[in-house]
Enzyme design. Structure first.
Site, PDB file in Angstrom:
ATOM      1  N   CYS A 155      19.664  18.843  20.622  1.00 48.49           N
ATOM      2  CA  CYS A 155      19.628  18.703  22.216  1.00 48.49           C
ATOM      3  C   CYS A 155      19.156  20.559  22.616  1.00 48.49           C
ATOM      4  O   CYS A 155      19.776  21.636  23.145  1.00 48.49           O
ATOM      5  CB  CYS A 155      20.076  18.319  23.649  1.00 48.49           C
ATOM      6  SG  CYS A 155      18.967  18.356  25.024  1.00 48.49           S
ATOM      7  N   CYS A 158      18.782  21.327  25.664  1.00 44.36           N
ATOM      8  CA  CYS A 158      20.743  20.929  26.384  1.00 44.36           C
ATOM      9  C   CYS A 158      20.778  22.597  26.129  1.00 44.36           C
ATOM     10  O   CYS A 158      21.503  23.057  27.076  1.00 44.36           O
ATOM     11  CB  CYS A 158      21.072  20.374  26.501  1.00 44.36           C
ATOM     12  SG  CYS A 158      20.232  18.140  26.159  1.00 44.36           S
ATOM     13  N   ASP A 159      21.082  22.402  24.742  1.00 43.88           N
ATOM     14  CA  ASP A 159      22.331  24.207  24.538  1.00 43.88           C
ATOM     15  C   ASP A 159      20.862  24.909  23.522  1.00 43.88           C
ATOM     16  O   ASP A 159      22.496  26.588  23.782  1.00 43.88           O
ATOM     17  CB  ASP A 159      22.301  23.675  23.225  1.00 43.88           C
ATOM     18  CG  ASP A 159      23.890  22.204  23.848  1.00 43.88           C
ATOM     19  OD1 ASP A 159      24.054  22.600  25.234  1.00 43.88           O
ATOM     20  OD2 ASP A 159      23.676  21.145  23.050  1.00 43.88           O
TER      21      ASP A 159
HETATM   22  C1  LIG Z   1      25.797  16.806  23.043  1.00 41.93           C
HETATM   23  C2  LIG Z   1      24.687  16.549  23.934  1.00 41.93           C
HETATM   24  C3  LIG Z   1      24.912  17.274  24.828  1.00 41.93           C
HETATM   25  C4  LIG Z   1      23.462  17.153  25.871  1.00 41.93           C
HETATM   26  N1  LIG Z   1      23.509  17.817  26.947  1.00 41.93           N
HETATM   27  C5  LIG Z   1      22.676  17.834  27.727  1.00 41.93           C
HETATM   28  C6  LIG Z   1      22.898  18.949  29.228  1.00 41.93           C
HETATM   29  O1  LIG Z   1      23.280  20.266  29.079  1.00 41.93           O
HETATM   30  N2  LIG Z   1      22.106  18.657  30.258  1.00 41.93           N
HETATM   31  C7  LIG Z   1      20.840  17.713  30.663  1.00 41.93           C
HETATM   32  O2  LIG Z   1      20.417  17.303  30.922  1.00 41.93           O
HETATM   33  N3  LIG Z   1      21.836  16.482  29.082  1.00 41.93           N
HETATM   34  C8  LIG Z   1      22.182  17.267  28.444  1.00 41.93           C
HETATM   35  N4  LIG Z   1      21.812  15.638  27.243  1.00 41.93           N
HETATM   36  C9  LIG Z   1      21.414  14.236  27.242  1.00 41.93           C
HETATM   37  C10 LIG Z   1      22.346  13.654  28.190  1.00 41.93           C
HETATM   38  O3  LIG Z   1      24.022  13.080  27.521  1.00 41.93           O
HETATM   39  C11 LIG Z   1      21.163  12.294  28.231  1.00 41.93           C
HETATM   40  O4  LIG Z   1      19.875  12.820  28.510  1.00 41.93           O
HETATM   41  C12 LIG Z   1      22.117  11.863  29.058  1.00 41.93           C
HETATM   42  O5  LIG Z   1      22.963  11.541  28.940  1.00 41.93           O
HETATM   43  C13 LIG Z   1      21.204  10.473  29.455  1.00 41.93           C
HETATM   44  O6  LIG Z   1      22.066   9.378  30.153  1.00 41.93           O
HETATM   45  P1  LIG Z   1      22.288   7.954  30.255  1.00 41.93           P
HETATM   46  O7  LIG Z   1      22.914   7.435  31.087  1.00 41.93           O
HETATM   47  O8  LIG Z   1      20.518   7.239  30.208  1.00 41.93           O
HETATM   48  O9  LIG Z   1      23.322   7.304  28.822  1.00 41.93           O
HETATM   49  P2  LIG Z   1      24.356   7.608  27.990  1.00 41.93           P
HETATM   50  O10 LIG Z   1      24.360   9.019  28.681  1.00 41.93           O
HETATM   51  O11 LIG Z   1      23.616   8.093  27.038  1.00 41.93           O
HETATM   52  O12 LIG Z   1      24.791   6.545  28.859  1.00 41.93           O
HETATM   53  C14 LIG Z   1      24.987   5.580  27.835  1.00 41.93           C
HETATM   54  C15 LIG Z   1      26.207   4.228  28.565  1.00 41.93           C
HETATM   55  O13 LIG Z   1      25.641   3.231  27.971  1.00 41.93           O
HETATM   56  C16 LIG Z   1      26.639   2.501  27.708  1.00 41.93           C
HETATM   57  N5  LIG Z   1      26.431   1.646  26.753  1.00 41.93           N
HETATM   58  C17 LIG Z   1      25.737   1.365  25.572  1.00 41.93           C
HETATM   59  N6  LIG Z   1      25.266   0.108  24.768  1.00 41.93           N
HETATM   60  C18 LIG Z   1      25.946  -0.598  25.759  1.00 41.93           C
HETATM   61  C19 LIG Z   1      26.422  -1.639  25.577  1.00 41.93           C
HETATM   62  N7  LIG Z   1      25.579  -2.700  24.709  1.00 41.93           N
HETATM   63  N8  LIG Z   1      27.045  -2.843  26.685  1.00 41.93           N
HETATM   64  C20 LIG Z   1      27.626  -1.558  27.316  1.00 41.93           C
HETATM   65  N9  LIG Z   1      26.835  -0.179  27.779  1.00 41.93           N
HETATM   66  C21 LIG Z   1      26.521  -0.140  26.484  1.00 41.93           C
HETATM   67  C22 LIG Z   1      27.818   3.667  26.361  1.00 41.93           C
HETATM   68  O14 LIG Z   1      28.784   3.425  26.967  1.00 41.93           O
HETATM   69  C23 LIG Z   1      27.747   5.009  27.856  1.00 41.93           C
HETATM   70  O15 LIG Z   1      28.247   4.733  28.919  1.00 41.93           O
HETATM   71  C24 LIG Z   1      23.319  15.587  26.465  1.00 41.93           C
HETATM   72  C25 LIG Z   1      23.104  15.469  24.873  1.00 41.93           C
HETATM   73  C26 LIG Z   1      24.001  15.893  24.005  1.00 41.93           C
HETATM   74  C27 LIG Z   1      24.601  14.308  23.209  1.00 41.93           C
END
Ligand SMILES: Cc1cc2nc3c(=O)[nH]c(=O)nc-3n(C[C@H](O)[C@H](O)[C@H](O)COP(=O)(O)OP(=O)(O)OC[C@H]3O[C@@H](n4cnc5c(N)ncnc54)[C@H](O)[C@@H]3O)c2cc1C
Length: 332
Positions: A155, A158-159
């Site tokens: 990302c 992000c980084d």
């Molecule tokens: C290494 C890294 C660094 C990042 N740094 C930043 C940053 O500094 N700033 C920023 O804004 N964004 C950052 N991001 C991006 C950010 O993490 C994502 O945009 C954000 O987490 C998305 O949120 P979400 O709730 O949509 O999904 P996610 O955070 O991906 O959460 C998905 C959830 O769904 C659950 N899940 C998946 N499948 C199932 C299932 N079948 N049944 C039940 N639960 C399930 C998982 O367990 C998880 O809890 C980073 C991403 C990564 C990988």
């Protein structure tokens, strides 16, 4: 702890699977990233008594990163796991019921939606909020795992800031790679764009941006085979023109290695009922979190091919809870 303590639980003795447990809830949230927990905060404050299943990755993608510096409200930055623990505590403060479990199948054919967790717990819900995120694709190198958070990132938004004035490489040839390379070119001294083929798949407009950036060097027909460095990424080993008579091994010195070869939305389990785009992102009605099935809403990265940020995920989690609340009030 009895995870079903708040709700009526009925053992379905007629089921083929004698372990099957059934219960009925008003609002079910699937996923525990910023989108899921924000939906839980809003839904619990709206008296929807939400039940949230965390999935395997409790806290979502941010639990895999050290510093989050761009989430508003944390002027000094915060560690990803700590931030997600704060999200969880805030949701629980208003009564959200947070449980561990993975959605393994769904039945969205009726007015009451059914979601099976861990193959044996069936939760029936009037409204379902899907917030299962998306997973970045990696090349599959052992060194990518070794240097996770130590120079390897999927990302740039992000980084990228951590690599200001440094030299980085971006892997990929599509729109995302072109976008990330251009973004990093604005911050870094030099950007290598490592492209497997002899052309970019990115749109002409994105290609032009790349070609115009004087500090981007495209390494055509190169593939990364390893990363090296003492306490973090210091360089990458590449193969040029693999499988041809001109094949050669090349080493480049870099401080950061960015993957931009795509994401996989975690939507497989819902695809039988929900419309997705060709990559698998759940389609929502623009400006809402509504999917093609009434009472089923999607929030966060699983429906967002463009932004994929914690703050946008949280924002759409809020939208999903408000959409669910309005839907449920009309059901009455
Ligand atoms: C290494 C890294 C660094 C990042 N740094 C930043 C940053 O500094 N700033 C920023 O804004 N964004 C950052 N991001 C991006 C950010 O993490 C994502 O945009 C954000 O987490 C998305 O949120 P979400 O709730 O949509 O999904 P996610 O955070 O991906 O959460 C998905 C959830 O769904 C659950 N899940 C998946 N499948 C199932 C299932 N079948 N049944 C039940 N639960 C399930 C998982 O367990 C998880 O809890 C980073 C991403 C990564 C990988």
């Amino acid at each position: 702890m009895d995870i079903f303590k708040k709700l009526d639980v009925e053992k379905d003795t007629h089921s083929k699977n004698s372990l099957e447990i059934k219960e009925k809830v008003k609002c079910l949230i699937i996923g525990s990233g910023p989108a899921g927990y924000t939906a839980a905060i809003y839904a619990s404050r709206a008296n929807l008594n939400p039940v949230l299943y965390t999935g395997l990755q409790m806290g979502g993608q941010l639990t895999t990163t050290t510093d989050v510096d761009n989430y508003p409200g944390y002027p000094g930055g915060i560690s990803g796991p700590k931030m997600m623990e704060d999200f969880k505590r805030q949701a629980e403060r208003f009564g959200a019921d947070v449980r561990f479990g993975i959605a393994t199948s769904v039945d969205f054919s009726g007015r009451t939606h059914k979601v099976t967790f861990d193959d044996n717990k069936v939760v029936e819900a009037d409204a379902v909020i899907i917030a299962t995120g998306a997973t970045a694709k990696y090349l599959g190198l052992e060194s990518e795992t070794r240097y996770a958070g130590m120079g390897v990132s999927a990302c740039a938004t992000c980084d990228g800031f951590f690599y200001k004035g440094k030299t980085v490489a971006v892997v990929g040839g599509g729109d995302t790679a072109a976008e990330e390379a251009t973004y990093l070119a604005g911050l870094c001294k030099k950007v290598y764009l490592i492209v497997r083929r002899h052309e970019l798949r990115a749109s002409k407009a994105m290609q032009n941006k790349v070609f115009k950036s004087l500090n981007i060097e495209i390494l055509w027909e190169h593939q990364t085979i390893d990363l090296f460095g003492e306490n973090g990424v210091e360089g990458a080993t590449l193969i040029k023109k693999k499988g041809t008579p001109e094949e050669e091994t090349v080493k480049i010195k870099i401080d950061g290695f960015f993957l931009a070869i795509g994401h996989t939305p975690n939507s497989d389990v819902f695809k039988e009922y929900l419309e997705t785009d060709q990559v698998g992102y759940i389609k929502t009605i623009p400006g809402t979190s509504k999917t093609n099935v009434e009472g089923v809403f999607a929030a966060g990265d699983v429906q967002d091919p463009h932004y994929r940020q914690a703050v946008t995920a949280a924002g759409s989690g809020c939208m999903a809870a408000i959409d669910a609340e309005r839907y449920l009030s009309e059901l009455k």
